[in-house]
Design a protein around this motif. Sequence first.
Motif, short mmCIF file in Angstrom:
data_model
loop_
_atom_site.label_atom_id
_atom_site.label_comp_id
_atom_site.label_asym_id
_atom_site.label_seq_id
_atom_site.Cartn_x
_atom_site.Cartn_y
_atom_site.Cartn_z
N LYS A 28 40.36 -11.71 43.97
CA LYS A 28 40.18 -12.45 42.71
C LYS A 28 40.41 -13.94 42.93
N SER A 29 41.40 -14.28 43.74
CA SER A 29 41.66 -15.68 44.05
C SER A 29 40.47 -16.30 44.80
N LEU A 30 39.90 -15.56 45.74
CA LEU A 30 38.72 -16.04 46.45
C LEU A 30 37.54 -16.21 45.50
N ALA A 31 37.38 -15.28 44.58
CA ALA A 31 36.29 -15.37 43.60
C ALA A 31 36.45 -16.61 42.72
N ASP A 32 37.66 -16.85 42.24
CA ASP A 32 37.91 -18.03 41.41
C ASP A 32 37.58 -19.32 42.18
N VAL A 74 35.75 -7.60 40.75
CA VAL A 74 35.53 -8.65 41.74
C VAL A 74 34.53 -8.10 42.75
N MET A 75 33.59 -8.96 43.15
CA MET A 75 32.53 -8.53 44.06
C MET A 75 32.43 -9.47 45.25
N GLU A 76 32.26 -8.91 46.42
CA GLU A 76 31.94 -9.69 47.61
C GLU A 76 30.44 -9.60 47.80
N LEU A 77 29.79 -10.75 47.95
CA LEU A 77 28.34 -10.81 48.12
C LEU A 77 27.98 -11.17 49.55
N ASP A 78 26.88 -10.63 50.03
CA ASP A 78 26.37 -11.04 51.33
C ASP A 78 25.45 -12.24 51.15
N PHE A 115 30.67 -14.43 49.87
CA PHE A 115 30.93 -15.17 48.64
C PHE A 115 31.53 -14.18 47.66
N TYR A 116 32.53 -14.62 46.92
CA TYR A 116 33.23 -13.74 45.98
C TYR A 116 32.97 -14.21 44.55
N ALA A 117 32.72 -13.26 43.67
CA ALA A 117 32.48 -13.54 42.26
C ALA A 117 33.13 -12.44 41.45
N SER A 118 33.38 -12.71 40.18
CA SER A 118 33.99 -11.68 39.35
C SER A 118 33.38 -11.66 37.96
N ILE A 119 33.54 -10.52 37.34
CA ILE A 119 33.17 -10.34 35.94
C ILE A 119 34.43 -9.92 35.22
N GLU A 120 34.81 -10.69 34.21
CA GLU A 120 36.00 -10.39 33.43
C GLU A 120 35.58 -10.02 32.01
N VAL A 121 36.10 -8.91 31.53
CA VAL A 121 35.75 -8.43 30.20
C VAL A 121 37.04 -8.21 29.41
N SER A 122 37.09 -8.81 28.24
CA SER A 122 38.20 -8.54 27.32
C SER A 122 37.63 -8.42 25.91
N PHE A 123 38.29 -7.68 25.10
CA PHE A 123 37.82 -7.43 23.74
C PHE A 123 38.87 -7.92 22.75
#
Length: 125
Positions: A28-32, A74-78, A115-123
């Motif tokens: 998550k830190s890498l994604a941020d 959190v996702m690692e992308l190629d 490359f790291y990216a994330s999707i955060e979902v809150s309601f």
Amino acid sequence: MKLLALVTLALLAGPAPAATVLEYAEAKSLADADEASLSPQQRSELRASQAALLASGTAACSTPVPDLSALVVVMELDAQGKVVRTWLQGNSPLAICLRKHAAARWLSVPPRAPFYASIEVSFTK
């Protein structure tokens, strides 16, 4: 004899290099950091691809009784934007399904790999 030679060669070669083990917090830190490093154009492209992934994921993962627990994938992308690894914060059925959904998808092509990216979902209620 041939088997002994193969085993000996394997032992001499040494252990196979292990894949880097990242815990959720590190990923998550890498994604941020990676997302913050993007140009405005790259950030816009990434957000559009994240929104499309989230839309298709919520459609595929919807249930009659929704769980409104927050989640982060959190996702690692190629180098082509393919999701090659995922991490999850949350354990609701929606969270687990979204992680599985994301693991088989692509996002926009990143400026570097990994490359790291994330999707955060809150309601909100």
